[in-house]
Design an enzyme around this catalytic site. Structure first.
Site, PDB file in Angstrom:
ATOM      1  N   CYS A  45      29.623 -13.203  18.745  1.00 57.91           N
ATOM      2  CA  CYS A  45      30.405 -14.277  19.354  1.00 57.91           C
ATOM      3  C   CYS A  45      31.887 -14.095  19.063  1.00 57.91           C
ATOM      4  O   CYS A  45      32.736 -14.478  19.848  1.00 57.91           O
ATOM      5  CB  CYS A  45      29.915 -15.621  18.855  1.00 57.91           C
ATOM      6  SG  CYS A  45      29.743 -15.655  17.087  1.00 57.91           S
ATOM      7  N   LYS A  91      14.220 -23.993  15.574  1.00 56.02           N
ATOM      8  CA  LYS A  91      13.704 -23.310  16.779  1.00 56.02           C
ATOM      9  C   LYS A  91      14.574 -22.063  16.973  1.00 56.02           C
ATOM     10  O   LYS A  91      15.689 -22.146  17.450  1.00 56.02           O
ATOM     11  CB  LYS A  91      13.827 -24.248  17.985  1.00 56.02           C
ATOM     12  CG  LYS A  91      12.914 -23.938  19.162  1.00 56.02           C
ATOM     13  CD  LYS A  91      13.053 -22.597  19.816  1.00 56.02           C
ATOM     14  CE  LYS A  91      14.214 -22.415  20.749  1.00 56.02           C
ATOM     15  NZ  LYS A  91      14.302 -21.008  21.264  1.00 56.02           N
ATOM     16  N   GLU A  98      28.206 -24.128  17.816  1.00 57.91           N
ATOM     17  CA  GLU A  98      28.879 -22.826  17.654  1.00 57.91           C
ATOM     18  C   GLU A  98      28.603 -22.065  18.941  1.00 57.91           C
ATOM     19  O   GLU A  98      27.477 -21.632  19.175  1.00 57.91           O
ATOM     20  CB  GLU A  98      28.292 -22.063  16.466  1.00 57.91           C
ATOM     21  CG  GLU A  98      28.466 -22.757  15.137  1.00 57.91           C
ATOM     22  CD  GLU A  98      29.896 -22.741  14.647  1.00 57.91           C
ATOM     23  OE1 GLU A  98      30.714 -21.988  15.205  1.00 57.91           O
ATOM     24  OE2 GLU A  98      30.187 -23.502  13.717  1.00 57.91           O
ATOM     25  N   GLU A 158      32.716 -14.366  28.953  1.00 54.85           N
ATOM     26  CA  GLU A 158      32.160 -13.647  27.816  1.00 54.85           C
ATOM     27  C   GLU A 158      31.125 -12.654  28.328  1.00 54.85           C
ATOM     28  O   GLU A 158      30.114 -13.040  28.904  1.00 54.85           O
ATOM     29  CB  GLU A 158      31.502 -14.651  26.870  1.00 54.85           C
ATOM     30  CG  GLU A 158      30.948 -13.990  25.641  1.00 54.85           C
ATOM     31  CD  GLU A 158      30.337 -14.995  24.692  1.00 54.85           C
ATOM     32  OE1 GLU A 158      29.563 -15.840  25.165  1.00 54.85           O
ATOM     33  OE2 GLU A 158      30.640 -14.930  23.495  1.00 54.85           O
TER      34      GLU A 158
END
Ligand code: NDP
Length: 472
Positions: A279, A170, A245, A379
């Site tokens: 990331c 997905k 992750e 972040e």
């Protein structure tokens, strides 16, 4: 505009069940690029059933057979590399140079690395009077983000197939077109029907259906920590394995005596490439207080080379961010930093010059950032660098380790040994020493809230294996 209404399930494209659609937007022009189906729980169920039906057979193939298919996937990626790069530039807004070199080049290198790893991997070993078998983990649910849309797919699907797992993918709703292209490549690689399945859809429907599906035995997720946590909770309920992750807030630490100018210039590439949507972006630059103003000046100079522009132009180094929502979010963080007392060195909350259309954010450097500020902790996932001052190396270490994340980082020192010694004390999964290059065969993954499990290399393959020992 292309309109698709099908999903890749059981070895063929078949009509999606349900009537939801996703309109794919070009972030640079805000034009509609394509429409793809927003798959339903019923689509996920068909895909998981197809993956389950073929899992035993695929898992029992000898590695040499799987290797033939892996090579074909790698060749397909190489053959279609320009189409792939153009697709990602259109749906993600990533400049064509970066799209070709990194966004396409990296997954090609990763696929190639698994051809090598599978060719040598010992799935059986002797331990005393035991034979230990490394068997496929089963049906894998792979949920991927949009920021490295093909790399994240390849880093999961290719090792999973190498291990003998079957997969339901997905992909992110913003970048389904490159996922469809990948499905075509897999189809051309003539894998048995059901080994790989693609369902485009929304996280809230198709994603949750996949995460909670009883036929799925392992969930491999890349994305935000918030969604990762909810997936882990769902998986825990059914005792499914998870590999997560997640996000990062990585520090680039420049120790006294290091080459400051190079460290700052390289930092800019880490934070501004891909519009800061990496990331492992070095979003915090940590500099000794005596060199602080020099570092800020260097950062401003280096930032001026990143002029936002048309991502199809080979000269462009920085394009838009992926969506209007992300643009507003990143600008909100910049404002929050300024309100908290950070100094605007360059950038800001306005649209960049000549970028009235498109989801553009000014490449921004914030100085005088202190660790208590939200911009130093959360972040931002956009082109925003925070520069922090430290008093001594112990203080630098405390700052580097002082967030909830631990994905990546950089250390620069006059000599490699001091940089390595410092890096060993960082609570983070991957550190670049004096600008060491990214290695697609080295394990990649996070400490703390940045995740569990590792992708890439041998460890990336082993995520998709389970172990049985027979004593005789
Ligand atoms: P999200 O977590 O929002 O989405 C990631 C994927 O999960 C998408 O496919 C999304 O679907 C899907 N999803 C969303 N909600 C659910 C749910 N409740 N259940 C199941 N699936 C769901 O992250 P972003 O796409 O916004 O990606 C950015 C984040 O990912 C950043 O925090 C970044 O650091 C992290 N990231 C980490 C990487 C790493 O290797 N550690 C690499 C890349 C990104 P939909 O698209 O429909 O929302």
């Amino acid at each position: 505009m292309e309109v698709y209404n099908d999903q890749y399930i059981g070895g063929r494209w078949r009509p999606s069940v349900g009537d939801g659609v996703i309109t794919v937007i070009n972030p640079a022009t805000e034009d509609s690029l394509a429409v793809v189906p927003a798959g339903s729980a019923a689509d996920i169920d068909s895909a998981a059933t197809a993956a389950r039906a073929t899992q035993r057979t695929w898992g029992a193939t000898d590695p040499g057979t799987r290797l033939i298919h892996l090579k074909a996937i790698h060749e397909g990626l190489v053959a279609r590399r320009h189409e792939i790069a153009d697709t990602m530039t259109a749906e993600l807004g990533v400049p064509i140079g970066f799209s070709t070199e990194i966004q396409t080049g990296l997954p090609i290198a990763v696929a190639d690395s698994y051809v090598e790893i599978l060719a040598d991997y010992e799935f059986t070993e002797k331990v005393g009077n035991s034979t230990v078998y490394h068997e496929p983990a089963g049906v894998v649910g792979a949920i991927t983000p949009w920021n490295y849309p093909l790399h994240q797919i390849v880093a999961k699907v290719v090792p999973a197939l190498a291990a003998g797992c079957t997969v339901v993918l997905k992909p992110a709703e913003n970048t389904p077109l490159v996922a469809r292209l990948f499905a075509r490549i897999v189809h051309e690689a003539a894998l048995p029907a059901g080994v790989f399945n693609l369902v485009t859809g929304l996280g809230s429907e198709a994603g949750t259906a996949l995460a909670g599906h009883p036929q799925v035995e392992l969930l491999s997720f890349t994305g935000s920590t918030a969604v990762g946590r909810s997936i882990a909770e769902l998986a825990g309920r059914d005792i499914k394995r998870v590999a997560l992750e997640l996000g990062g807030k990585s520090a680039n630490v420049v120790l006294p005596g290091a080459d400051l100018a190079t460290a700052v210039t390289v930092n800019m590439a880490y934070i501004f490439s891909n519009s800061g949507q990496s990331c492992n972006a070095w979003s915090r630059l940590l500099v000794h207080q005596d060199q602080y103003e020099e570092a800020v000046t260097l950062a401003a100079e280096a930032a001026s080379t990143y002029v936002p522009g048309d991502p199809t132009d080979p000269e462009t180094l920085i394009g838009p961010v992926v969506s209007a929502r992300r643009r507003d979010r990143v600008r909100g963080y910049i404002q929050q930093g300024l309100d908290a007392g950070a100094r605007l060195v360059t950038g800001g909350v306005e649209a960049p010059a000549n970028c009235e259309r498109g989801f553009y954010v000014r490449p921004t450097v914030l100085a005088d950032v202190t660790p208590d500020m939200t911009v130093a902790q959360e972040e931002i996932f956009g082109p925003v660098l925070c520069v922090l001052a430290y008093r001594d190396p112990e203080h630098a270490l405390a700052l580097a380790n002082g967030t909830a994340y631990g994905l990546a980082g950089g250390v620069w020192a006059a000599d490699e040994q001091s940089a390595i010694a410092f890096a060993r004390r960082m609570d983070t999964g991957q550190v670049h020493i004096n600008g060491g290059r990214f290695n697609p065969q080295a394990p990649f993954g996070g400490y703390k809230n940045s995740g569990v499990g590792r992708e890439l290399g041998r460890q990336g393959l082993e995520e998709f294996l389970r172990t049985k020992s027979l004593q005789f």
